[in-house]
Design an enzyme around this catalytic site. Structure first.
Site, PDB file in Angstrom:
ATOM      1  N   GLY A 116       0.839  -1.203   0.000  1.00 18.93           N
ATOM      2  CA  GLY A 116       0.000   0.000   0.000  1.00 18.93           C
ATOM      3  C   GLY A 116       0.870   1.248   0.000  1.00 18.93           C
ATOM      4  N   THR A 117       2.024   1.156   0.659  1.00 16.60           N
ATOM      5  CA  THR A 117       2.948   2.290   0.697  1.00 16.60           C
ATOM      6  C   THR A 117       3.463   2.605  -0.702  1.00 16.60           C
ATOM      7  OG1 THR A 117       3.602   1.766   2.958  1.00 16.60           O
ATOM      8  CG2 THR A 117       5.157   3.062   1.660  1.00 16.60           C
ATOM      9  N   SER A 135      -4.442  -1.679   0.177  1.00 20.61           N
ATOM     10  CA  SER A 135      -3.397  -2.562   0.694  1.00 20.61           C
ATOM     11  C   SER A 135      -4.018  -3.877   1.126  1.00 20.61           C
ATOM     12  CB  SER A 135      -2.727  -1.869   1.887  1.00 20.61           C
ATOM     13  OG  SER A 135      -1.951  -2.787   2.619  1.00 20.61           O
ATOM     14  N   HIS A 176      -3.136  -6.527   2.935  1.00 24.38           N
ATOM     15  CA  HIS A 176      -3.140  -7.102   4.289  1.00 24.38           C
ATOM     16  C   HIS A 176      -4.100  -6.386   5.234  1.00 24.38           C
ATOM     17  CE1 HIS A 176       0.448  -4.623   6.154  1.00 24.38           C
ATOM     18  NE2 HIS A 176      -0.121  -3.940   5.207  1.00 24.38           N
ATOM     19  N   CYS A 225       5.423   7.970  22.137  1.00 25.68           N
ATOM     20  CA  CYS A 225       6.358   7.143  22.877  1.00 25.68           C
ATOM     21  C   CYS A 225       6.592   5.791  22.220  1.00 25.68           C
ATOM     22  CB  CYS A 225       5.859   6.953  24.306  1.00 25.68           C
ATOM     23  SG  CYS A 225       5.615   8.541  25.124  1.00 25.68           S
TER      24      CYS A 225
HETATM   25  C1  LIG Z   1      -4.251   4.548   5.285  1.00 25.60           C
HETATM   26  C2  LIG Z   1      -3.058   3.716   4.950  1.00 25.60           C
HETATM   27  N1  LIG Z   1      -2.372   3.962   3.831  1.00 25.60           N
HETATM   28  C3  LIG Z   1      -1.302   3.224   3.475  1.00 25.60           C
HETATM   29  C4  LIG Z   1      -0.852   2.187   4.262  1.00 25.60           C
HETATM   30  C5  LIG Z   1       0.361   1.415   3.851  1.00 25.60           C
HETATM   31  O1  LIG Z   1       0.055   0.105   3.435  1.00 25.60           O
HETATM   32  P1  LIG Z   1       1.140  -1.057   3.484  1.00 25.60           P
HETATM   33  O2  LIG Z   1       1.214  -1.513   4.899  1.00 25.60           O
HETATM   34  O3  LIG Z   1       0.612  -2.111   2.563  1.00 25.60           O
HETATM   35  O4  LIG Z   1       2.442  -0.506   2.988  1.00 25.60           O
HETATM   36  C6  LIG Z   1      -1.541   1.889   5.448  1.00 25.60           C
HETATM   37  C7  LIG Z   1      -1.078   0.822   6.358  1.00 25.60           C
HETATM   38  O5  LIG Z   1      -0.311   1.082   7.274  1.00 25.60           O
HETATM   39  C8  LIG Z   1      -2.667   2.676   5.798  1.00 25.60           C
HETATM   40  O6  LIG Z   1      -3.359   2.438   6.924  1.00 25.60           O
END
Ligand SMILES: Cc1ncc(COP(=O)(O)O)c(C=O)c1O
Lengths: 430, 77
Positions: free
Chosen positions: A120-121, A246, A248, A372
């Site tokens: 997703g990133t 994403s 997962h 934290c």
């Molecule tokens: C809103 C949002 N965008 C993007 C991501 C990134 O997805 P991934 O974990 O597949 O890199 C996440 C997950 O952490 C997310 O919650």
């Protein structure tokens, strides 16, 4: 074969990289012959008193049963490179095409608009950088909400480092986008792209995507919607030009993202040239995982309405009971316009990391946006933008395996855990 | 700018410690007193105003001096 067995065998101490395949295969064969639960499972269970309760679906949901089936089947059938010209490759190509069509059909988009990415990133990076690149002749301004995921913000930082500019748009105390400020921001000269998260991954507040999209459409600015927390759970509002997700998060495998670029959108790949995925994602895709992602997306979407109806009352219950049973707690996020599976609260005077560890010792897996717990020691930019308490923060997110009993056990144990931490820190009478 | 009645030096402390320090000290001072909390944990910028809101105390604002950021809080009740 259960998920636990696989996790158990892979996480067992191993001598070296080469030991993984042999041990893993040997382990599975032994277990399948014996037809019994593995020692690893027994060991895992032995280390915690009650069975663990996983409440961090917003980070990674436990795999849907369809994910495991599809992944194993596609490992046998889809290991070849789909770009080659022999039989095994054609079989892999068919699987890739079928996965793309299934995912596109589930989202209601055209198959040629959808590409798979390594996460997703990576999808969010492509959406932001590619959307900006495609419209660089119009301008170099990226408008985004103040509560985007770090993947979007990091892409924005890169854009700024390269001479571009950004216009963050604030949210209110409940985490809702300031629509008048958004409309003004997208109207400004030189806006190439606007980015809005569909619903906050940290506090669950659903954003007014349709209204924000309308404001963008009026001035011809394409809208990128980060749908990571909604795809496979709730319908995605219309009006976007670029959408990412994403796998997962919906119970698919880790390491698969979706990038959807609507026909007619000016988008240009920010990556070095590569022919895969219509030139949108460089490198060969992890086909077995992609197949599992598409199959599980269809399964998750089919159950989504029923799951939302089951989980939303449990989230309501958490919101109400945490506020009632834990003194000095702030339950954050919009009480009504929110995701069905996610709830966040902050406990005054409590160290967030200590709270997560204490909950982990009792078998509860939850996460936090609190300063934290992050390596950077910055408070969560989402909680900061909302102006709510950022320490002692806990995010609970439910999934298809979460039961009412899990939630009840969490609610029964949480007040004691918080009280203990406060007593240790001597802050009970403040 | 308000002149604080007392300065709490919480530099080097991580949240929630600066908030706890303010919560301990403020009720010991007369109503109307102003405490300045010096804190270099960036979370204090969020958490001290949030604490004031939750406790009905008045957050006067942030002052940035040679000692780093200071957060001014007035006891209202
Ligand atoms: C809103 C949002 N965008 C993007 C991501 C990134 O997805 P991934 O974990 O597949 O890199 C996440 C997950 O952490 C997310 O919650």
């Amino acid at each position: 074969m259960t998920g636990l067995t696989v996790v158990g065998s892979l996480s067992a101490p191993i001598g070296g990289i080469m030991a993984i395949p042999a041990r893993y295969v040997g382990f599975r064969e032994r277990e399948e012959r014996a037809g019994v639960a593995s020692p690893a499972v027994a060991n895992r269970r032995g280390t915690v008193s009650a069975s663990p309760v996983y409440l961090d679906a917003a980070t990674a949901a436990p795999p849907h049963p369809v994910t495991r089936q599809a992944l194993l089947a596609a490992l046998d059938d889809g290991w070849a490179d789909p770009a080659r010209l022999y039989g095994q490759a054609r079989r892999a190509r068919q699987l890739l095409d079928a996965a793309r069509e299934a995912a596109a059909a589930t989202l209601g988009v055209r198959a040629d608009e959808l590409s798979f990415t390594p996460s997703g990133t990576a999808a969010a990076h492509s959406a932001v950088l590619g959307g900006l690149l495609g419209r660089r002749r119009v301008g170099r301004v990226l408008v985004h909400s103040a509560i985007e995921h770090s993947a979007v913000l990091h892409a924005a930082e890169k854009h700024v480092a390269e001479g571009g500019s950004v216009g963050p748009v604030p949210v209110d105390r409940l985490g809702r986008l300031d629509l008048p400020a958004w409309s003004a921001a997208v109207r400004a000269p030189g806006v190439a792209l606007a980015a809005l998260i569909a619903a906050s991954h940290e506090v669950g507040t659903v954003q007014p995507v349709a209204e924000a999209a309308e404001a963008c459409a009026e001035v011809g600015v394409p809208l990128f919607v980060d749908g990571a927390q909604v795809v496979g759970r709730v319908p995605v509002p219309a009006g976007w030009s670029v959408l990412t997700a994403s796998a997962h998060k919906w119970g698919g495998p880790p390491g698969v993202g979706l990038l959807v670029v609507r026909k007619g959108t000016r988008w240009e790949s920010p990556w070095p040239a590569d022919e895969r995925e219509s030139g949108r994602t460089p490198g060969v895709v992890n086909l077995p995982a992609v197949v599992a992602a598409a199959a599980s997306l269809r399964a998750a979407a089919a159950d989504a309405a029923a799951e939302a109806a089951r989980l939303a009352p449990l989230v309501d219950r958490i919101r109400a009971r945490v506020a009632a049973d834990v003194p000095d707690v702030e339950v954050v996020g919009d009480p009504d316009r929110r995701l069905p599976h996610l709830v966040t609260f902050s406990c005054l005077y409590v160290d967030g990391e200590a709270l997560l560890h204490a909950l982990d010792r009792r078998g509860f897996a939850v996460s936090s946006g609190s300063s934290c717990t992050s390596s950077t020691l910055r408070p969560s930019h989402v909680l900061e933008a909302m102006g709510v308490l950022s320490h002692g923060n806990v995010r609970v997110s439910l999934h298809r395996e979460t039961t009412e009993a899990d939630v009840e056990r969490f609610l029964a144990e949480l007040p004691g855990v918080v009280a203990e931490l406060r007593a240790e820190a001597g802050v009970t009478a403040l | 700018m308000t002149f604080p009645d007392e300065v709490l030096d919480c530099r080097g402390q991580r949240c929630p410690l600066p908030v706890i320090a303010a919560a301990r000290r403020l009720p010991e001072l007369p109503v109307g007193s102003v405490v300045r909390v010096l804190a270099d944990d960036p979370a204090a910028a969020v958490d001290i105003p949030a604490w004031c809101r939750m406790r009905g105390q008045e957050f006067l604002g942030t002052v940035t001096g040679a000692d780093g950021p200071g957060y001014d809080v007035r006891r209202r009740h």
